[in-house]
Motif scaffolding. Structure first.
Motif: not given
Length: 194
Positions: A1, A92, A118, A122, A126-128, A176, A179, A183
């Motif tokens: 990330m 994260t 977000m 992502f 990002a995983r979280r 993720a 998402w 979204r």
């Protein structure tokens, strides 16, 4: 990330990396609701607190602990929002430090800004994505749930606010793999604003 601070924009808001050109509009936005700072925030941007808080944020931005964005509507800064403590090794990041002038609450600004942030997080790997909300802030708790986040728990007596009140913090997250559905929900919600 690897999250970069860059302009993020849609038809409702433009998120610009916070810098000195936003300072006076942000001051005015923060002074539009001085009571909220004492009631709900761990620090204050209102009145005489603005300049010292600006300096703390400048230090946090310089160190990379915070990636702060001016929330722009029709060319004017109406608030701010941030990526806090990006953790590249664990993929994260927290989205927080958010404030909007009262006239920009309850409409498209918050979901649009969160959709942009977000999406950026992502896309950057990002995983979280985490949200931390004061337990007494019912409006923000409801807004984070409406975004599609999952409440994980409450950290009791997590931090002391600038007024001396000891705050419990509610932790929410979006993963993720969640998402795409989140979204889609945000996009449908934003479409309703015309």
């Amino acid at each position: 990330m690897k999250i970069e601070t860059r302009v993020l924009e849609d038809r409702f808001v433009r998120l610009e990396p916070l810098d000195k050109r936003h300072r006076e509009d942000l001051r005015a936005a923060c002074d539009a609701d001085e009571e909220i700072w004492a009631a709900l925030y761990p620090f204050s941007w209102a009145g005489e607190h603005f300049d010292p808080t600006w300096q703390v944020f400048a230090g946090n931005i310089e160190s990379g602990r915070t990636l702060a964005f001016a929330v722009m509507v029709e060319g004017r800064c109406v608030g701010l929002t941030c990526f806090i403590a990006p953790d590249e090794a664990n993929a994260t990041v927290e989205v927080g430090g958010t404030y909007y002038a009262p006239a920009f609450r309850g409409g498209a600004v918050n979901p649009a800004a969160k959709r942009l942030m977000m999406g950026h997080a992502f896309a950057a790997g990002a995983r979280r994505v985490v949200y931390r909300v004061d337990a007494i802030n019912a409006r923000s708790r409801a807004a984070v749930l409406k975004l599609g986040a999952v409440q994980e728990g409450i950290l009791r007596q997590d931090r002391m606010t600038w007024t001396g009140r000891i705050r419990d913090t509610v932790i929410f997250s979006i993963l993720a793999e969640e998402w795409p559905e989140v979204r889609e929900g945000l996009d449908a919600r934003l479409a309703g604003f015309g």
